[in-house]
Design an enzyme around this catalytic site. Structure first.
Site, PDB file in Angstrom:
ATOM      1  N   ARG A 178      -1.222  17.919   5.219  1.00 13.76           N
ATOM      2  CA  ARG A 178      -2.171  17.118   5.352  1.00 13.76           C
ATOM      3  C   ARG A 178      -2.127  16.897   6.944  1.00 13.76           C
ATOM      4  NH1 ARG A 178      -3.147  13.125   0.433  1.00 13.76           N
ATOM      5  NH2 ARG A 178      -2.750  14.890  -1.234  1.00 13.76           N
TER       6      ARG A 178
ATOM      7  N   SER B 232     -12.705   7.622  -8.120  1.00 10.75           N
ATOM      8  CA  SER B 232     -12.861   7.870  -6.838  1.00 10.75           C
ATOM      9  C   SER B 232     -13.218   9.357  -6.414  1.00 10.75           C
ATOM     10  CB  SER B 232     -11.845   7.446  -5.851  1.00 10.75           C
ATOM     11  OG  SER B 232     -10.541   7.874  -6.124  1.00 10.75           O
TER      12      SER B 232
ATOM     13  N   HIS C 236     -13.081   0.775  -6.254  1.00  7.29           N
ATOM     14  CA  HIS C 236     -14.167   1.342  -5.691  1.00  7.29           C
ATOM     15  C   HIS C 236     -15.589   0.946  -6.100  1.00  7.29           C
ATOM     16  CE1 HIS C 236     -12.227   4.621  -3.463  1.00  7.29           C
ATOM     17  NE2 HIS C 236     -11.391   4.456  -4.491  1.00  7.29           N
TER      18      HIS C 236
ATOM     19  N   THR D 156      -9.614  -4.373  -4.212  1.00  5.43           N
ATOM     20  CA  THR D 156      -9.174  -4.338  -2.962  1.00  5.43           C
ATOM     21  C   THR D 156      -9.855  -5.187  -2.070  1.00  5.43           C
ATOM     22  OG1 THR D 156      -8.722  -2.543  -1.335  1.00  5.43           O
ATOM     23  CG2 THR D 156     -10.505  -2.309  -2.518  1.00  5.43           C
TER      24      THR D 156
ATOM     25  N   LYS E 109     -11.676  -1.876   1.470  1.00  6.09           N
ATOM     26  CA  LYS E 109     -12.819  -0.973   0.991  1.00  6.09           C
ATOM     27  C   LYS E 109     -14.091  -1.878   1.493  1.00  6.09           C
ATOM     28  CE  LYS E 109     -10.556   2.479  -1.465  1.00  6.09           C
ATOM     29  NZ  LYS E 109      -9.130   2.134  -1.622  1.00  6.09           N
TER      30      LYS E 109
ATOM     31  N   THR F 255       7.631  -9.878  -1.049  1.00  5.21           N
ATOM     32  CA  THR F 255       7.101  -9.281  -0.124  1.00  5.21           C
ATOM     33  C   THR F 255       6.327 -10.191   0.757  1.00  5.21           C
ATOM     34  OG1 THR F 255       6.295  -7.221  -1.428  1.00  5.21           O
ATOM     35  CG2 THR F 255       5.082  -7.715   0.466  1.00  5.21           C
ATOM     36  N   THR F 256       6.604  -9.941   2.166  1.00  5.15           N
ATOM     37  CA  THR F 256       5.836 -10.816   3.001  1.00  5.15           C
ATOM     38  C   THR F 256       4.196 -10.890   2.771  1.00  5.15           C
ATOM     39  OG1 THR F 256       7.567 -10.392   4.611  1.00  5.15           O
ATOM     40  CG2 THR F 256       5.190 -11.551   5.529  1.00  5.15           C
TER      41      THR F 256
ATOM     42  N   THR G 196      -4.142  14.955  -5.415  1.00  5.46           N
ATOM     43  CA  THR G 196      -5.223  13.870  -5.509  1.00  5.46           C
ATOM     44  C   THR G 196      -6.383  14.575  -6.630  1.00  5.46           C
ATOM     45  OG1 THR G 196      -4.889  13.521  -3.406  1.00  5.46           O
ATOM     46  CG2 THR G 196      -6.911  12.330  -4.211  1.00  5.46           C
TER      47      THR G 196
END
Length: 414
Positions: free
Chosen positions: A28, A196, A224, A252, A255, A284-285, A370
């Site tokens: 990649r 996706s 999505h 999310t 996106k 987690t912050t 993927t």
């Protein structure tokens, strides 16, 4: 006496791992671009000869261009000026601000749920939620669509409980699996609304029917779809009037909403339990206040802006029709995602490189893991900001490369 491993051992293993990716054509490469506000979907790119060129981004996830919306940027600038850069801690330790609470309220309202819990990404939200549920529901069996996102797969794997994999979108296979298990065991069906890589839709109603029949919880990933489907952008479940039948929603902010972060929307009690038991949330912050403020403004704006969703769908339909007209093998399930299947990792990478170098078109190759081997592809994601001239240029460029190069494997492999 056992001889110690020589340090060169590690270097050799790394070399071998990277070389295998190069040989398979799966290595990649990151293309460095600089987005310029006001010119989306165009961006600046420095070519190999060090010249600066303008390229059109055709593979971005900022589906509606909200990443440069004045509404979003003003909210972020105001929050940055008033609250500073970082949140200052985890949600439990000084990292919960008015901006986080406003965003959670907006998202809960968007999905018609009692509550919402923010995470730093949708990946973390999926992983954390799905891996924690077995702590909340002992002996839980999770039924997972075989094409679920890596974040869902990882969360289910780390869950440590029983899991069943049903064939993609195959409700009959799901029924067989559900029926074979103990009717008294707690169950959860995990699936995506839009997948996706192929852009196909889940049979949400049929899955909800099975969940009701077998007393299972429903867990849907709307990553999505949020912002782009439904009357207010609540996703495919809203569009199909099924929000009340979905127990847990993952979404999310990175996106359609154009910022970053992820979330779980569900009942007040389940969100309370996740915030108390999920390590991925606890340790987690929290998101920077400016990010939360921008995302909240984006969600609020898109709830009332259905025209942008209509324009997005129209652009997708136009591009699919144009690509089909020149004979390109696209996958069309009716969503905004447009994959063109090439079927070979080396050829896919070559096409991607030629589109960038010769035509100023940026689209990343999609390879294994993927997508399955033999289905490597270029995946185009049009936005309302991609104009007729940009579509004309893309179609002409793809038509030329496919006609002159795609069938000439020797040239593509050179």
């Amino acid at each position: 006496m056992t001889k110690e491993i020589d340090k060169s051992f590690y270097e050799q293993k790394l070399d071998a791992a990277l070389e295998s990716l190069h040989l398979e054509g799966r290595y990649r490469t990151f293309i460095e671009i600089e987005r310029a506000r006001g010119s989306f979907p165009n961006a600046r790119w420095i070519a190999k000869d060090n010249t600066e060129r303008s390229v059109t981004v055709w593979c971005g996830n900022d589906y509606l261009g909200m990443g440069e919306s004045d509404v979003v940027l003003k909210a972020m600038q105001d929050a940055l000026s008033s609250a500073g850069a970082g949140s200052g801690g985890t949600r439990n330790i000084s990292g919960t601000t008015v901006h986080h609470k406003k965003l959670e309220h907006e998202l809960a309202s968007l999905h018609d749920k009692e509550a919402c819990l923010l995470f730093t990404s949708a990946y973390v939200a999926n992983d954390s939620a799905l891996s924690t549920l077995s702590k909340l529901f002992p002996n839980l069996i999770i039924y997972s669509d075989e094409l679920n996102h890596a974040s869902m797969i990882e969360g289910i794997r780390r869950n440590g409980g029983e899991r069943r994999i049903f064939r993609h979108n195959d409700v009959e296979h799901l029924r067989i699996l559900l029926k074979a298990d103990d009717p008294k065991a707690p169950k959860l069906i995990a699936f995506e609304s839009i997948y996706s890589m192929d852009g196909d839709f889940a049979p949400i109603k049929e899955i909800c029917d099975l969940a009701e029949e077998f007393s299972a919880l429903t867990y849907i990933d709307e990553v999505h779809a949020v912002g782009m489907y439904g009357k207010t952008g609540g996703g495919l479940a809203e569009q199909e009037n099924l929000l009340s039948r979905i127990d847990i929603i993952n979404g999310t902010l990175a996106k359609a909403f154009g910022v970053m972060g992820g979330y779980i929307a569900s009942s007040e009690k389940l969100c309370d339990a996740l915030r108390s038991y999920a390590p991925g949330f606890i340790f987690t912050t929290s998101l920077p206040p400016a990010i939360a403020a921008g995302a909240a403004a984006s969600v609020e704006h898109l709830k009332a802006n259905h025209l942008l969703r209509e324009q997005h769908q129209l652009q997708s339909k136009v591009l699919k029709a144009r690509l089909k007209a020149v004979g390109l093998p696209i996958i069309d399930h009716g969503s905004h995602i447009i994959p063109v299947v090439v079927g070979d990792p080396i050829h896919t990478k070559k096409l991607s490189d030629m589109l960038l170098s010769d035509f100023d078109i940026y689209v990343q190759p999609i390879n294994y893991p993927t997508v399955p081997r033999g289905t490597e592809r270029l995946r185009f994601t049009p936005s309302p900001m991609h104009g007729p001239k940009q579509i004309d240029h893309l179609v002409a460029s793809m038509d030329y490369l496919w006609s002159h190069c795609a069938l000439n494997r020797a040239e593509l492999s050179a």
